[in-house]
Motif scaffolding. Structure first.
Motif, PDB file in Angstrom:
ATOM      1  N   VAL A 118       0.827  -1.209   0.000  1.00  0.00           N
ATOM      2  CA  VAL A 118       0.000   0.000   0.000  1.00  0.00           C
ATOM      3  C   VAL A 118       0.862   1.259   0.000  1.00  0.00           C
ATOM      4  CG1 VAL A 118      -1.677   1.354   1.343  1.00  0.00           C
ATOM      5  CG2 VAL A 118      -1.962  -1.122   1.092  1.00  0.00           C
ATOM      6  N   GLY A 119       1.952   1.228   0.766  1.00  0.00           N
ATOM      7  CA  GLY A 119       2.793   2.410   0.871  1.00  0.00           C
ATOM      8  C   GLY A 119       3.595   2.713  -0.377  1.00  0.00           C
ATOM      9  N   GLU A 120       3.772   1.703  -1.270  1.00  0.00           N
ATOM     10  CA  GLU A 120       4.580   1.886  -2.481  1.00  0.00           C
ATOM     11  C   GLU A 120       5.877   2.634  -2.184  1.00  0.00           C
ATOM     12  OE1 GLU A 120       2.504   2.657  -6.345  1.00  0.00           O
ATOM     13  OE2 GLU A 120       0.897   3.304  -5.008  1.00  0.00           O
ATOM     14  N   PRO A 121       6.774   2.024  -1.447  1.00  0.00           N
ATOM     15  CA  PRO A 121       8.003   2.724  -1.032  1.00  0.00           C
ATOM     16  C   PRO A 121       8.872   3.156  -2.203  1.00  0.00           C
ATOM     17  CG  PRO A 121       8.141   0.366  -0.597  1.00  0.00           C
ATOM     18  CD  PRO A 121       6.724   0.635  -0.984  1.00  0.00           C
ATOM     19  N   THR A 122       9.435   4.331  -2.076  1.00  0.00           N
ATOM     20  CA  THR A 122      10.367   4.847  -3.083  1.00  0.00           C
ATOM     21  C   THR A 122      11.754   4.988  -2.458  1.00  0.00           C
ATOM     22  OG1 THR A 122       9.867   7.145  -2.502  1.00  0.00           O
ATOM     23  CG2 THR A 122       8.542   6.127  -4.229  1.00  0.00           C
ATOM     24  N   ALA A 123      12.758   4.809  -3.277  1.00  0.00           N
ATOM     25  CA  ALA A 123      14.140   4.870  -2.790  1.00  0.00           C
ATOM     26  C   ALA A 123      14.552   6.311  -2.516  1.00  0.00           C
ATOM     27  CB  ALA A 123      15.083   4.238  -3.812  1.00  0.00           C
ATOM     28  N   GLY A 124      15.442   6.472  -1.537  1.00  0.00           N
ATOM     29  CA  GLY A 124      16.035   7.771  -1.262  1.00  0.00           C
ATOM     30  C   GLY A 124      17.467   7.769  -1.750  1.00  0.00           C
ATOM     31  N   VAL A 125      18.394   8.203  -0.906  1.00  0.00           N
ATOM     32  CA  VAL A 125      19.816   8.177  -1.237  1.00  0.00           C
ATOM     33  C   VAL A 125      20.470   7.027  -0.488  1.00  0.00           C
ATOM     34  CG1 VAL A 125      19.910  10.643  -1.693  1.00  0.00           C
ATOM     35  CG2 VAL A 125      20.361   9.805   0.622  1.00  0.00           C
ATOM     36  N   ASP A 126      21.580   6.554  -1.007  1.00  0.00           N
ATOM     37  CA  ASP A 126      22.295   5.457  -0.352  1.00  0.00           C
ATOM     38  C   ASP A 126      23.136   5.943   0.823  1.00  0.00           C
ATOM     39  OD1 ASP A 126      21.252   3.581  -2.092  1.00  0.00           O
ATOM     40  OD2 ASP A 126      22.924   3.750  -3.501  1.00  0.00           O
TER      41      ASP A 126
END
Length: 285
Positions: A118-126
């Motif tokens: 549901v949250g559909e996580p998106t990547a940030g920075v490494d």
């Protein structure tokens, strides 16, 4: 990429489950050892080394998953460790899991899985510099210090849960740092070995391992594993959002559902800990 990351996370969960069950039995066999004596005693156990091998393979799979996907995707999936480790530990310990244990474990895993979808996580920075980490280190340091202080005056299940919470925090920090360390591999060994993330990761994982073994030694697997298994993704997700800039793409009603799922996860974790406290026989310490 997300599909492969999810598959690697599930593989890591199975390997961690086997390692947890095996290492708990090994730690319970040396109830009088503490700290360095515990490590030396475990180092003489072939069974503990077998568990450590599974643990290492699990970490490798987790690191590969984090190299491909976000903390918000990978870490919640690791809670499926409970589905394997709890019944395995109970069987080896001569205990029977009740229907309620299965129900709460299933609810916990389902809530985490739905959260990820549901949250559909998106990547940030490494990676980020050390300054953005400071507030998190202070807050988590206070939490770990409180757990260790309380564990020093407790025995049995209570001690196992407190040490497991501290171990979960350490592993959560380690998971967040792993993304940065994995991203440095292509830069060569000198860069990798001179990075502060590499050495802090080693400290977090080493400290987490010692705390986890101490938790396993102090009580049954059902008492400590839920706290470690849930604590790690909770801390890692919080660091992913607060430090590395990962985000959920939920909106409107979905945010309400996310809130409900968080409550379900918290209630299920508490229920598992209470069930373990009633049904697990403490290891003398």
């Amino acid at each position: 990429m997300d599909g492969l990351a999810a598959a690697l996370a599930l593989l890591a969960a199975v390997l961690f489950a086997v390692a947890s069950a095996v290492q708990q039995r090994s730690a319970a066999d040396v109830p009088d050892a503490r700290g360095g004596r515990l490590v030396l005693a475990l180092a003489r156990s072939p069974r503990w080394w077998a568990g450590t091998l599974c643990d290492t393979a699990g970490f490798a799979a987790q690191a590969a998953a984090l190299g491909l996907g976000s903390l918000l995707l990978v870490q919640p999936l690791l809670v499926t460790t409970l589905l394997v480790a709890l019944p395995l530990g109970a069987r080896w310990g001569g205990r029977r899991l009740r229907r309620a244990d299965w129900v709460w474990a299933a609810l916990l895993v389902l809530a985490l899985a739905v959260f990820a979808v549901v949250g559909e996580p998106t990547a940030g920075v490494d990676r980020v510099g050390w300054r953005p980490w400071l507030p998190a280190w202070v807050g988590l340091g206070v939490l770990v210090g409180g757990c260790l202080a309380a564990a020093a005056v407790r025995r049995g299940t209570a001690r196992a849960v407190l040490l497991a919470v501290a171990a979960g925090v350490a592993y959560g920090v380690g998971a967040a740092l792993t993304k940065g360390v994995v991203s440095l591999i292509d830069d060569g060994l000198p860069v990798l070995l001179t990075s502060w993330e590499t050495w802090l990761l080693a400290a977090a994982m080493g400290g987490g391992t010692l705390l986890q073994q101490s938790a396993y030694q102090s009580g049954a697997l059902e008492a400590s594993l839920p706290a470690v298994t849930v604590g790690e993704p909770v801390v890692a997700v919080a660091l992913g959002v607060g430090v590395l800039g990962e985000r959920l793409r939920a909106d409107g009603v979905e945010w309400a559902l996310v809130g409900v799922l968080v409550v379900v996860m918290a209630v299920a974790t508490v229920a598992l800990a209470r069930t373990a406290a009633r049904g697990a026989a403490p290891v003398p310490g």
